[in-house]
Design an enzyme around this catalytic site. Sequence first.
Site, PDB file in Angstrom:
ATOM      1  N   GLY A  45     -27.508 -13.553   1.943  1.00  0.00           N
ATOM      2  CA  GLY A  45     -28.816 -13.699   1.315  1.00  0.00           C
ATOM      3  C   GLY A  45     -29.586 -12.399   1.398  1.00  0.00           C
ATOM      4  N   GLN A  50     -36.970  -7.139   1.309  1.00  0.00           N
ATOM      5  CA  GLN A  50     -35.949  -6.357   2.028  1.00  0.00           C
ATOM      6  C   GLN A  50     -35.483  -5.136   1.232  1.00  0.00           C
ATOM      7  OE1 GLN A  50     -33.426 -10.016   3.035  1.00  0.00           O
ATOM      8  NE2 GLN A  50     -33.108  -8.688   4.787  1.00  0.00           N
ATOM      9  N   CYS A 107     -29.542 -10.831  10.123  1.00  0.00           N
ATOM     10  CA  CYS A 107     -30.378 -10.411   9.003  1.00  0.00           C
ATOM     11  C   CYS A 107     -30.022  -8.975   8.645  1.00  0.00           C
ATOM     12  CB  CYS A 107     -31.840 -10.508   9.405  1.00  0.00           C
ATOM     13  SG  CYS A 107     -32.980 -10.012   8.110  1.00  0.00           S
ATOM     14  N   LEU A 108     -29.928  -8.696   7.354  1.00  0.00           N
ATOM     15  CA  LEU A 108     -29.569  -7.341   6.935  1.00  0.00           C
ATOM     16  C   LEU A 108     -30.668  -6.333   7.288  1.00  0.00           C
ATOM     17  CD1 LEU A 108     -27.927  -8.104   3.456  1.00  0.00           C
ATOM     18  CD2 LEU A 108     -26.762  -7.534   5.602  1.00  0.00           C
ATOM     19  N   HIS A 149     -34.148 -19.108   5.579  1.00  0.00           N
ATOM     20  CA  HIS A 149     -34.254 -17.744   6.117  1.00  0.00           C
ATOM     21  C   HIS A 149     -34.852 -16.796   5.070  1.00  0.00           C
ATOM     22  CE1 HIS A 149     -32.405 -14.255   8.508  1.00  0.00           C
ATOM     23  NE2 HIS A 149     -32.788 -13.693   7.379  1.00  0.00           N
ATOM     24  N   GLU A 150     -34.357 -16.893   3.826  1.00  0.00           N
ATOM     25  CA  GLU A 150     -34.839 -15.986   2.770  1.00  0.00           C
ATOM     26  C   GLU A 150     -36.278 -16.304   2.381  1.00  0.00           C
ATOM     27  OE1 GLU A 150     -33.101 -13.439   2.460  1.00  0.00           O
ATOM     28  OE2 GLU A 150     -31.360 -14.352   3.432  1.00  0.00           O
ATOM     29  N   HIS A 153     -38.691 -14.770   4.629  1.00  0.00           N
ATOM     30  CA  HIS A 153     -38.949 -13.356   4.297  1.00  0.00           C
ATOM     31  C   HIS A 153     -40.099 -13.230   3.291  1.00  0.00           C
ATOM     32  CE1 HIS A 153     -35.928 -10.880   6.269  1.00  0.00           C
ATOM     33  NE2 HIS A 153     -34.942 -11.671   5.879  1.00  0.00           N
TER      34      HIS A 153
HETATM   35 NI    NI Z   1     -32.997 -11.723   6.630  1.00  0.00          NI
END
Ligand code: NI
Length: 182
Positions: A45, A50, A107-108, A149-150, A153
Amino acid sequence: MILPIVQYGDPILRKRCQRVKAVTEEFEVLVKNMLETMHDAQGVGLAAPQVGIDVRLAVVDVSHDPECVSLLRVNGEEAQLEDIMPLVFINPDFELSGEKERMEEGCLSIREIRTEVKRPSVVSGKFGQLDGTEIELEADGLLARVIQHETDHLNGVLFVDRVSTAAKITLRGKLKRLKDVY
Ligand code: NI
């Protein structure tokens, strides 16, 4: 085009993102680039902040594991993961239900940390699409997890905010170092 992924400490990760009002050509390019960036990073995701853009847009792809959901309904009908992957959604509006489950998350934007997070198991609601329509989606498993999760963000919330108090204490030093690097 692969975009640089914003890392922990950047203030954009703490912003509440704006609603998407219109899908422009520029916006479609952003979506294409986000999908490419997510796949390149082997993520499941990626949310617009991000990559430095504060709008309510995210992309999800959990198709690597067809067994990762047991409940999946799209517009009221049973669906297969492959029907909706990769999922691009704008202005999500959903409710949470089901038992809370623990699952390890990463998480990226915080690559150094993976930790267990407790979240409700089922997501159901409306997800705006690029063609201006909305889909009604009900899902559990990894898909429900990644959608939560997304969407966090998009509200400036990170998974490390949702860990237990004990885990927060453990993570505090590591997060401070990451922030200092930034
Ligand atoms: Ni994330």
